[in-house]
Design an enzyme around this catalytic site. Structure first.
Site, PDB file in Angstrom:
ATOM      1  N   SER A 179       0.795  -1.229   0.000  1.00  0.00           N
ATOM      2  CA  SER A 179       0.000   0.000   0.000  1.00  0.00           C
ATOM      3  C   SER A 179       0.825   1.276   0.000  1.00  0.00           C
ATOM      4  O   SER A 179       0.311   2.352  -0.297  1.00  0.00           O
ATOM      5  CB  SER A 179      -0.950   0.018   1.201  1.00  0.00           C
ATOM      6  OG  SER A 179      -0.234   0.180   2.411  1.00  0.00           O
ATOM      7  N   LYS A 232       0.471   4.434   6.832  1.00  0.00           N
ATOM      8  CA  LYS A 232      -0.088   5.294   5.787  1.00  0.00           C
ATOM      9  C   LYS A 232       0.506   6.694   5.944  1.00  0.00           C
ATOM     10  O   LYS A 232       1.155   7.009   6.931  1.00  0.00           O
ATOM     11  CB  LYS A 232      -1.615   5.383   5.884  1.00  0.00           C
ATOM     12  CG  LYS A 232      -2.354   4.044   5.943  1.00  0.00           C
ATOM     13  CD  LYS A 232      -2.317   3.281   4.643  1.00  0.00           C
ATOM     14  CE  LYS A 232      -3.093   1.957   4.751  1.00  0.00           C
ATOM     15  NZ  LYS A 232      -2.899   1.099   3.565  1.00  0.00           N
TER      16      LYS A 232
END
Length: 254
Positions: free
Chosen positions: A63, A136
């Site tokens: 990701s 993230k």
């Protein structure tokens, strides 16, 4: 030399030899004791550093490509956000707010490998719980209005479009997000997105979880600041301050 002087010399040497024999084993025991103390202190310091300052994690997913690759090791500053505030652009590690991750079966290890991994985790050199955490990039702070996409396909924060050089997009794609969104970040929470925008289950795609896609500040473990392993991937992790420069606060103040 007379017989008497020889006898006296021999008798004088005997107590010295006995003292030397007693000193040798005592010196070895002292060395072992000091070595044990050093090891205990080193482990204690490492434990305190891991608990309060920094710790290691590995990257389990794609990701964050190309910023981070699968199985990269990163070092996380645990003073963020306890003592140091989070900024837009920071790469943060956080505990699953609930429903973001699919439950993973326990990692099966033989007792020796498991014990070694556990020992390393105590001093912050291993991260067996990495699969319970996510990583993230922070896009929106509490109160921020985050949206996508404008006419140029950009994400905007408080009306300011972002030029995001760190994101990875599929070939020929120009939109910074496959799907549109328009959200205001609640107090005490963050809006986060992966750099691999079309392959990241981030705030955009967790609206049906208890946190509605937002990450509570209390769940943040820290800010990742360096890739430590493998050596070929070593790099400082940039928070791209120029990308987020000039964004007004939610109240309209700079």
């Amino acid at each position: 030399m007379t017989e008497e002087s020889v006898r006296e010399h021999t008798e004088d040497e005997q107590p010295l030899r006995r003292r030397q024999r007693r000193t040798k084993p005592r010196g070895a025991l002292t060395f072992l004791r000091d070595l044990l103390v050093i090891l205990v202190v080193a482990v204690l310091i490492s434990f305190l550093v891991k608990t309060f300052l920094i710790r290691s994690f590995y990257i389990p997913s794609e990701s964050m490509r190309e910023t981070l690759e699968v199985n990269d090791r990163i070092i996380v500053n645990e003073l963020v956000p306890k003592l140091v505030p989070i900024d837009r652009g920071d790469v943060v590690v956080f505990r699953d707010p609930g429903g973001w991750l699919t439950p993973q079966p326990p990692i099966q290890q033989n007792p020796v490998a498991g014990g070694f991994d556990w020992a390393l985790s105590i001093v912050g050199l291993s991260a067996p719980d990495s699969n319970d955490h996510l990583i993230k990039r922070v896009i929106g702070l509490p109160g921020d209005h985050v949206s996508c996409c404008n006419a140029l396909g950009q994400v905007s924060v408080n009306g300011v479009p972002l030029n995001e050089p760190y994101i990875t997009l599929p070939s020929g794609e120009t939109r910074a997000s496959k799907d549109d969104f328009d959200q205001v970040v609640p107090a005490g929470s963050l809006w986060v997105m992966g750099d691999n925008r079309y392959n990241s289950k981030d705030s955009r795609y967790n609206g049906d979880t208890p946190g509605k896609g937002f990450v509570p500040m209390d769940n943040v473990v820290g800010r990742a600041f360096v890739v430590s392993w493998p050596v070929a991937h070593w790099a400082w992790l940039d928070d791209y301050p120029s990308t987020f420069a000039g964004i007004p606060s939610p109240t309209g103040k700079k």
